[in-house]
Design a protein around this motif. Sequence first.
Motif, mmCIF file in Angstrom:
data_model
loop_
_atom_site.group_PDB
_atom_site.id
_atom_site.type_symbol
_atom_site.label_atom_id
_atom_site.label_comp_id
_atom_site.label_asym_id
_atom_site.label_seq_id
_atom_site.Cartn_x
_atom_site.Cartn_y
_atom_site.Cartn_z
ATOM 1 N N ALA A 102 0.825 -1.211 0.000
ATOM 2 C CA ALA A 102 0.000 0.000 0.000
ATOM 3 C C ALA A 102 0.860 1.262 0.000
ATOM 4 C CB ALA A 102 -0.938 -0.002 1.199
ATOM 5 N N GLU A 103 2.162 1.082 -0.111
ATOM 6 C CA GLU A 103 3.067 2.232 -0.060
ATOM 7 C C GLU A 103 3.904 2.367 -1.331
ATOM 8 O OE1 GLU A 103 5.235 1.238 3.412
ATOM 9 O OE2 GLU A 103 3.580 1.711 4.777
ATOM 10 N N ASN A 104 3.627 1.505 -2.278
ATOM 11 C CA ASN A 104 4.381 1.529 -3.532
ATOM 12 C C ASN A 104 3.436 1.375 -4.709
ATOM 13 O OD1 ASN A 104 7.487 1.268 -2.837
ATOM 14 N ND2 ASN A 104 6.377 -0.034 -1.393
ATOM 15 N N ASP A 105 3.891 1.795 -5.868
ATOM 16 C CA ASP A 105 3.149 1.561 -7.102
ATOM 17 C C ASP A 105 3.704 0.310 -7.771
ATOM 18 O OD1 ASP A 105 1.570 3.921 -6.898
ATOM 19 O OD2 ASP A 105 3.313 5.087 -7.558
ATOM 20 N N GLU A 106 2.913 -0.224 -8.661
ATOM 21 C CA GLU A 106 3.368 -1.390 -9.447
ATOM 22 C C GLU A 106 4.758 -1.137 -10.007
ATOM 23 O OE1 GLU A 106 0.238 -3.947 -9.038
ATOM 24 O OE2 GLU A 106 1.591 -4.358 -10.680
ATOM 25 N N ALA A 107 4.919 0.038 -10.599
ATOM 26 C CA ALA A 107 6.178 0.346 -11.290
ATOM 27 C C ALA A 107 7.364 0.334 -10.330
ATOM 28 C CB ALA A 107 6.065 1.703 -11.987
ATOM 29 N N LEU A 112 12.470 -1.967 -8.845
ATOM 30 C CA LEU A 112 13.340 -2.465 -7.779
ATOM 31 C C LEU A 112 13.940 -3.828 -8.128
ATOM 32 C CD1 LEU A 112 13.919 -1.159 -5.012
ATOM 33 C CD2 LEU A 112 12.131 -2.617 -4.044
ATOM 34 N N ILE A 113 13.111 -4.698 -8.618
ATOM 35 C CA ILE A 113 13.579 -6.058 -8.953
ATOM 36 C C ILE A 113 14.484 -6.018 -10.177
ATOM 37 C CG2 ILE A 113 12.826 -8.343 -9.724
ATOM 38 C CD1 ILE A 113 10.260 -7.857 -7.963
ATOM 39 N N ASP A 114 14.115 -5.185 -11.121
ATOM 40 C CA ASP A 114 14.946 -5.056 -12.323
ATOM 41 C C ASP A 114 16.321 -4.505 -11.963
ATOM 42 O OD1 ASP A 114 15.714 -5.145 -14.939
ATOM 43 O OD2 ASP A 114 14.648 -3.311 -15.530
ATOM 44 N N LEU A 124 3.857 -9.510 -14.685
ATOM 45 C CA LEU A 124 3.103 -9.783 -13.462
ATOM 46 C C LEU A 124 2.341 -8.546 -13.008
ATOM 47 C CD1 LEU A 124 5.423 -11.626 -10.910
ATOM 48 C CD2 LEU A 124 3.302 -12.485 -11.909
ATOM 49 N N GLU A 125 1.151 -8.778 -12.464
ATOM 50 C CA GLU A 125 0.457 -7.686 -11.789
ATOM 51 C C GLU A 125 0.573 -7.933 -10.290
ATOM 52 O OE1 GLU A 125 -3.915 -5.597 -11.253
ATOM 53 O OE2 GLU A 125 -3.748 -7.415 -12.441
ATOM 54 N N PHE A 126 1.251 -7.040 -9.588
ATOM 55 C CA PHE A 126 1.456 -7.241 -8.149
ATOM 56 C C PHE A 126 0.235 -6.830 -7.322
ATOM 57 C CE2 PHE A 126 6.090 -6.682 -9.344
ATOM 58 C CZ PHE A 126 6.412 -8.009 -9.136
ATOM 59 N N ARG A 127 -0.631 -6.039 -7.916
ATOM 60 C CA ARG A 127 -1.844 -5.556 -7.225
ATOM 61 C C ARG A 127 -1.532 -4.658 -6.032
ATOM 62 N NH1 ARG A 127 -6.871 -8.416 -8.323
ATOM 63 N NH2 ARG A 127 -6.530 -10.041 -9.853
ATOM 64 N N THR A 128 -0.584 -3.782 -6.209
ATOM 65 C CA THR A 128 -0.338 -2.755 -5.196
ATOM 66 C C THR A 128 -1.479 -1.745 -5.237
ATOM 67 O OG1 THR A 128 0.842 -1.347 -6.731
ATOM 68 C CG2 THR A 128 2.165 -2.944 -5.506
#
Length: 172
Positions: A102-107, A112-114, A124-128
């Motif tokens: 709830a504190e981050n956007d999908e992007a 971060l992972i990239d 993937l859709e993380f559903r943030t």
Amino acid sequence: MSNNSFPHEFFGDLLAANAEYQKNFKYSELTGSAAKGLAIVTCMDSRINPLSVIGMKSGDVKILRNAGARVTEDVLRTLVLATYLLNVNRILVMPHTDCKMAENDEADFHKLIDEQYGVNTSSLEFRTTRDQRGALASDLNRIRSYPLLREGVAVAGGIYDVKTGAIEPFEG
Ligand SMILES: [Zn+2]
């Protein structure tokens, strides 16, 4: 063959703890039905012990967990089985404070992972969500309006406070 072996260097502590657990095991009479008629949908956050926070124990509750406590297709699938076949007649959806989802956007997560691992997770859709309460309201509605869910099942939301242990009933 080594691919099939049990990597004790990573999991050996679990077996040692389980050996202790077995010594006082007292749940052999339980069935797979939820004795207290409850299903709880919550986040994977390791600070949440779903049974303890609502005073329940093994055998009482169906526990569904994922990142952010979101109501996904898989959650709905599981709730259909739980409500028709496993004695569930009430569902609590319980996201929590201080949730990274709830504190981050999908992007943000993709980036971060990239950056750290060079892996592109954009498929993937993380559903943030930046609007945790709005997301909870729509997730509750998603369950309530799901045509395949058993009639008469009570559905509620609550936000778990990781600093106090309190559940704030969600009025939404
Ligand atoms: Zn979380």
